[in-house]
Design a protein around this motif. Structure first.
Motif, PDB file in Angstrom:
ATOM      1  N   GLN A  93       6.889   9.030   6.541  1.00 32.58           N
ATOM      2  CA  GLN A  93       7.552   8.784   5.259  1.00 32.58           C
ATOM      3  C   GLN A  93       9.067   8.685   5.443  1.00 32.58           C
ATOM      4  N   ALA A 146      13.738  10.190  -5.239  1.00 32.65           N
ATOM      5  CA  ALA A 146      12.544  10.418  -6.056  1.00 32.65           C
ATOM      6  C   ALA A 146      11.287  10.048  -5.270  1.00 32.65           C
ATOM      7  N   GLU A 147      11.408   9.062  -4.405  1.00 33.17           N
ATOM      8  CA  GLU A 147      10.268   8.623  -3.599  1.00 33.17           C
ATOM      9  C   GLU A 147       9.761   9.736  -2.690  1.00 33.17           C
ATOM     10  N   LYS A 168      10.373  13.013  -3.012  1.00 34.57           N
ATOM     11  CA  LYS A 168       9.897  14.136  -3.837  1.00 34.57           C
ATOM     12  C   LYS A 168       8.475  13.875  -4.321  1.00 34.57           C
ATOM     13  N   GLU A 169       8.200  12.645  -4.749  1.00 30.34           N
ATOM     14  CA  GLU A 169       6.860  12.306  -5.218  1.00 30.34           C
ATOM     15  C   GLU A 169       5.849  12.431  -4.085  1.00 30.34           C
ATOM     16  N   PHE A 170       6.224  11.979  -2.893  1.00 32.74           N
ATOM     17  CA  PHE A 170       5.353  12.082  -1.720  1.00 32.74           C
ATOM     18  C   PHE A 170       5.047  13.546  -1.397  1.00 32.74           C
ATOM     19  N   ASN A 220       5.280  16.224  -3.350  1.00 33.88           N
ATOM     20  CA  ASN A 220       4.494  16.853  -4.415  1.00 33.88           C
ATOM     21  C   ASN A 220       3.033  16.427  -4.340  1.00 33.88           C
ATOM     22  N   ARG A 221       2.801  15.171  -4.046  1.00 29.62           N
ATOM     23  CA  ARG A 221       1.438  14.659  -3.939  1.00 29.62           C
ATOM     24  C   ARG A 221       0.689  15.331  -2.794  1.00 29.62           C
TER      25      ARG A 221
END
Length: 336
Positions: A63, A293-294, A296-298, A300-301
């Motif tokens: 990532q 944000a990309e 953070k979303e990764f 959290n997922r």
């Protein structure tokens, strides 16, 4: 006489031109050097991961690699160098040329392997760049276990030495070491439990739910499915703050009074001797990716906890972590 004067004039003019030309060449050389330095990177970069493709460390590395490619305008190729319980990949990072074209995602094991006698490699062999993730440990018991909190569990262990059975990872692995640190801080001998080595948290949690072991030490995300199913519950979280997804689970400080914040971590590092300007460029790029944000979303997922420490603080973190792990492994009789 006239010819002599002309020769003198031409000689002076030539001297000035020659001086100007040399100055121009020198200036161009300096500008060229500055441009070459500022141009990093000029070719593809290799990012070494000491663990297998498809795992959590590999996922985080890929990532970040994708995001660095956009920022640095060069391919960042992830290479998995596995083997030797993490020794092979960590060694490959440490021994690469310190030119910026090879760096890696190092993990907690760098502060475990040398204590176990697997290698003489330590955190001091790297240029730390940034810590990006830490998944704190937690202690889990069966839903119907008699222990209301971790203090009651530890009291039961003291009263019944060598009878309580625990699991979560291999002997001397990350979760075993984290548990030993908290037990030691609370005055409970880490050797007073029977540790059953497992191939991973999933196996240990299955044994816990079936009643095969008394408790398990592992991360909250690993235990999440069984917690939500009501088959197990968590007694303590090895972090300075409560887990957002599990706000009812107390921290180690709340439950025991001890600031034992342990778990698995991942951070970027390069070979020792990396030029400061290149290290700073990496640090800036990694922080930019971490803040996005990309990313953070990764995270959290995936259920990964986010933490950021810059180069200097990451170095200090590894030093303290290494010392803590040494104490824990010695208390378990596993340090060489």
């Amino acid at each position: 006489m006239f010819r002599q004067v002309v020769r003198q004039v031409f000689s002076q003019v030539f001297s000035h031109v020659r001086t100007f030309a040399l100055a121009a060449i020198a200036a161009a050389s300096l500008l060229g050097a500055g441009s070459a330095q500022a141009a990093f990177p000029e070719r593809p970069i290799t990012l070494i991961v000491p663990w297998a493709a498809g795992g959590g460390t590999d996922a985080v590395a890929r990532q970040i690699a994708n995001m660095l490619e956009r920022d640095l305008k060069q391919p960042v190729n992830v290479v998995n160098r596995t083997g030797g319980s993490g020794v092979v990949g960590h060694q490959a990072i440490a021994t690469a040329a310190p030119d910026g074209y090879t760096f890696g995602l190092i993990t907690l094991e760098i502060n475990l392997m040398h204590w176990a006698g697997l290698t003489d490699l330590t955190f001091e062999k790297y240029t730390p760049l940034a810590l990006v993730n830490q998944d704190p440990a937690a202690i889990h018991v069966k839903a119907d276990a008699p222990y209301k909190n971790v203090k009651e569990l530890f009291a039961h262990i003291k009263a019944n030495p060598n009878k309580v059975v625990a699991s979560g990872t291999g002997q001397g692995g990350s979760w075993h070491v984290a548990l030993a640190g908290l037990m030691q801080a609370d005055g409970v001998s880490p050797g007073s439990i029977r540790w059953v080595p497992s191939t991973g948290a999933a196996t240990a949690l299955t044994d816990l739910a079936a009643g095969g072991v008394d408790f398990v030490a592992c991360s909250m995300p690993e235990a999440e499915a069984l917690i939500k199913a009501g088959r197990i519950r968590s007694l303590v979280f090895f972090s300075p703050t409560r887990a957002p997804n599990f706000p009812d689970v107390p921290t180690t400080e709340e439950a025991t009074g001890h600031k034992v914040h342990k778990g698995v971590w991942r951070g970027f590092a390069a070979p020792k001797g990396l030029p400061k300007e290149i290290a700073a460029q990496y640090e800036t790029a990694i922080k930019k990716a971490w803040d996005s944000a990309e990313f953070k979303e990764f995270m959290n997922r995936r259920g990964f906890d986010m933490i950021y420490l810059d180069s200097a603080k990451f170095g200090e973190f590894m030093k303290v972590d290494n010392e803590d792990n040494g104490k824990a492994l010695k208390s378990l009789g596993l340090a060489k």
